[in-house]
Enzyme design. Structure first.
Site, PDB file in Angstrom:
ATOM      1  N   TYR A  23     -12.124 -19.249  47.763  1.00 55.32           N
ATOM      2  CA  TYR A  23     -10.948 -19.023  48.603  1.00 55.32           C
ATOM      3  C   TYR A  23      -9.971 -18.065  47.916  1.00 55.32           C
ATOM      4  O   TYR A  23      -9.164 -17.433  48.571  1.00 55.32           O
ATOM      5  CB  TYR A  23     -10.196 -20.344  48.840  1.00 55.32           C
ATOM      6  CG  TYR A  23     -10.816 -21.313  49.815  1.00 55.32           C
ATOM      7  CD1 TYR A  23     -12.107 -21.145  50.319  1.00 55.32           C
ATOM      8  CD2 TYR A  23     -10.091 -22.416  50.250  1.00 55.32           C
ATOM      9  CE1 TYR A  23     -12.660 -22.055  51.208  1.00 55.32           C
ATOM     10  CE2 TYR A  23     -10.632 -23.328  51.143  1.00 55.32           C
ATOM     11  CZ  TYR A  23     -11.915 -23.154  51.619  1.00 55.32           C
ATOM     12  OH  TYR A  23     -12.437 -24.060  52.497  1.00 55.32           O
ATOM     13  N   GLY A  24     -10.060 -18.013  46.599  1.00 49.07           N
ATOM     14  CA  GLY A  24      -9.064 -17.280  45.812  1.00 49.07           C
ATOM     15  C   GLY A  24      -8.960 -15.809  46.147  1.00 49.07           C
ATOM     16  O   GLY A  24      -7.943 -15.169  45.871  1.00 49.07           O
ATOM     17  N   CYS A  30      -7.430 -27.799  45.967  1.00 48.69           N
ATOM     18  CA  CYS A  30      -7.602 -26.373  45.676  1.00 48.69           C
ATOM     19  C   CYS A  30      -6.231 -25.702  45.596  1.00 48.69           C
ATOM     20  O   CYS A  30      -5.452 -25.757  46.558  1.00 48.69           O
ATOM     21  CB  CYS A  30      -8.421 -25.769  46.815  1.00 48.69           C
ATOM     22  SG  CYS A  30      -8.666 -24.014  46.705  1.00 48.69           S
ATOM     23  N   ASN A  31      -5.945 -25.065  44.467  1.00 50.32           N
ATOM     24  CA  ASN A  31      -4.649 -24.392  44.320  1.00 50.32           C
ATOM     25  C   ASN A  31      -4.504 -23.250  45.321  1.00 50.32           C
ATOM     26  O   ASN A  31      -3.419 -23.021  45.854  1.00 50.32           O
ATOM     27  CB  ASN A  31      -4.504 -23.826  42.913  1.00 50.32           C
ATOM     28  CG  ASN A  31      -4.162 -24.873  41.890  1.00 50.32           C
ATOM     29  OD1 ASN A  31      -3.021 -25.029  41.498  1.00 50.32           O
ATOM     30  ND2 ASN A  31      -5.167 -25.634  41.466  1.00 50.32           N
ATOM     31  N   CYS A  50      -5.450 -23.783  38.635  1.00 45.32           N
ATOM     32  CA  CYS A  50      -6.718 -23.605  39.352  1.00 45.32           C
ATOM     33  C   CYS A  50      -7.614 -24.789  39.003  1.00 45.32           C
ATOM     34  O   CYS A  50      -7.604 -25.261  37.855  1.00 45.32           O
ATOM     35  CB  CYS A  50      -7.379 -22.290  38.932  1.00 45.32           C
ATOM     36  SG  CYS A  50      -9.033 -22.056  39.617  1.00 45.32           S
ATOM     37  N   THR A  51      -8.373 -25.228  39.996  1.00 46.52           N
ATOM     38  CA  THR A  51      -9.250 -26.392  39.809  1.00 46.52           C
ATOM     39  C   THR A  51     -10.185 -26.271  38.603  1.00 46.52           C
ATOM     40  O   THR A  51     -10.540 -27.271  37.996  1.00 46.52           O
ATOM     41  CB  THR A  51     -10.144 -26.562  41.051  1.00 46.52           C
ATOM     42  OG1 THR A  51     -10.686 -25.287  41.392  1.00 46.52           O
ATOM     43  CG2 THR A  51      -9.357 -27.123  42.201  1.00 46.52           C
TER      44      THR A  51
HETATM   45  N1  DGL Z   1     -10.467 -24.025  43.993  1.00 49.42           N
HETATM   46  C1  DGL Z   1      -9.893 -22.721  43.751  1.00 49.42           C
HETATM   47  C2  DGL Z   1      -8.467 -22.879  43.216  1.00 49.42           C
HETATM   48  O1  DGL Z   1      -8.082 -23.899  42.676  1.00 49.42           O
HETATM   49  C3  DGL Z   1     -10.738 -21.904  42.797  1.00 49.42           C
HETATM   50  C4  DGL Z   1     -12.022 -21.417  43.424  1.00 49.42           C
HETATM   51  C5  DGL Z   1     -11.779 -20.473  44.588  1.00 49.42           C
HETATM   52  O2  DGL Z   1     -11.265 -19.362  44.408  1.00 49.42           O
HETATM   53  O3  DGL Z   1     -12.114 -20.877  45.687  1.00 49.42           O
HETATM   54  O4  DGL Z   1      -7.706 -21.965  43.322  1.00 49.42           O
END
Ligand code: DGL
Length: 262
Positions: A38-39, A69-70, A180-181
């Site tokens: 998602y980032g 997820c951040n 971030c996770t």
């Molecule tokens: N889970 C996403 C976050 O904490 C990291 C992986 C992603 O970019 O999807 O930002």
């Protein structure tokens, strides 16, 4: 059940921390591995995926949502809160509260994905808590794939980390938020490179403490959750093969991942 979603299995760092700090509450986890990362996605796309993930969790027994997820929390939390009536907690606020509370020199670093850093949410929330704070953010897009490859102790990972951390290290921060996770898995590599006097804030631990506080203060939600005897379940939106190892590593035990079309 406590519903937790992430773009993949990295958010299991949050699920693991919740399991540890709130034992006895069943979890339902959804990792959107079909659409990760998602980032690097646009805000509109992240909001759409986050709604879909929340619908899946609610349709399968969640009574409380935690955005692990951040990238999703920084972009979609407000949209989810205005759309759903269930409580929606996110991984960002508790880490900002902790960072603003522990910094002594009011100089705080934040590392995260591009989406998280672009949103500016960490800076906004920290400075809203303490206007004296200065926040130095750094997007670290290469770290998620390195963690997913299991390159946790490779020379290349250390080199890349040094490169990402050096601009914020120069700012003489005394606190660094792992926004971030995936980054809690790099804790041991980050600490010596940012400096041993810098306090690292693990957003997964902070959100788990926040969930505990929330449950202690919300008898209605607590009652619904504590009466449940179901086991925790872990769902993903694509074939489970490549991510199984990472899930097991995060939990330190074998995690049964169930693939669903969501
Ligand atoms: N889970 C996403 C976050 O904490 C990291 C992986 C992603 O970019 O999807 O930002």
């Amino acid at each position: 059940m406590i519903g937790i979603f992430d773009s993949g299995v990295g958010g299991m760092t949050v699920a693991r921390a919740i399991e540890h700090i709130c034992p006895g509450y069943p979890l339902i986890y959804f990792g959107d591995i079909a659409r990760t990362p998602y980032g690097s996605k646009s805000p509109e796309t992240i909001i759409e995926y986050s709604r879909r993930n929340t619908d899946f969790l609610l349709n399968n027994g969640a009574t409380l949502i935690v955005i692990a997820c951040n990238s999703a929390a920084s972009t979609a939390a407000d949209a989810l809160r205005s759309h759903y009536t269930v409580p929606v907690l996110d991984v960002i606020s508790p880490a900002t509260v902790k960072a603003a509370a522990v910094t002594k020199n009011q100089r705080i670093g934040v590392i995260g994905t591009r989406a998280t850093v672009r949103s500016g949410v960490y800076t906004d929330r920290i400075t809203a808590l303490n206007a004296q704070c200065r926040v130095f953010s750094q997007a670290c897009p290469l770290l998620v794939p390195l963690v997913e490859e299991g390159w946790l102790n490779k020379r290349e990972t250390k080199m890349i980390l040094r490169r990402y951390l050096s601009p914020i290290k120069r700012q003489q921060i005394d606190t660094l938020v792992l926004g971030c996770t995936h980054y809690p898995l790099l804790h041991k590599l980050i600490q010596p490179r940012i400096g041993k006097r810098v306090q690292l804030i693990d957003s997964s631990v902070e959100v788990a403490r926040h969930v505990k506080e929330f449950l202690d203060k919300s008898p209605e939600t607590n009652h619904k959750l504590s009466g449940q005897t179901t086991n925790s379940r872990f769902f993903v939106s694509d074939s489970t093969g490549p991510v199984r190892q990472l899930a097991n590593r995060i939990f330190g035990r074998t995690i049964h991942l169930e693939k669903v079309d969501a």
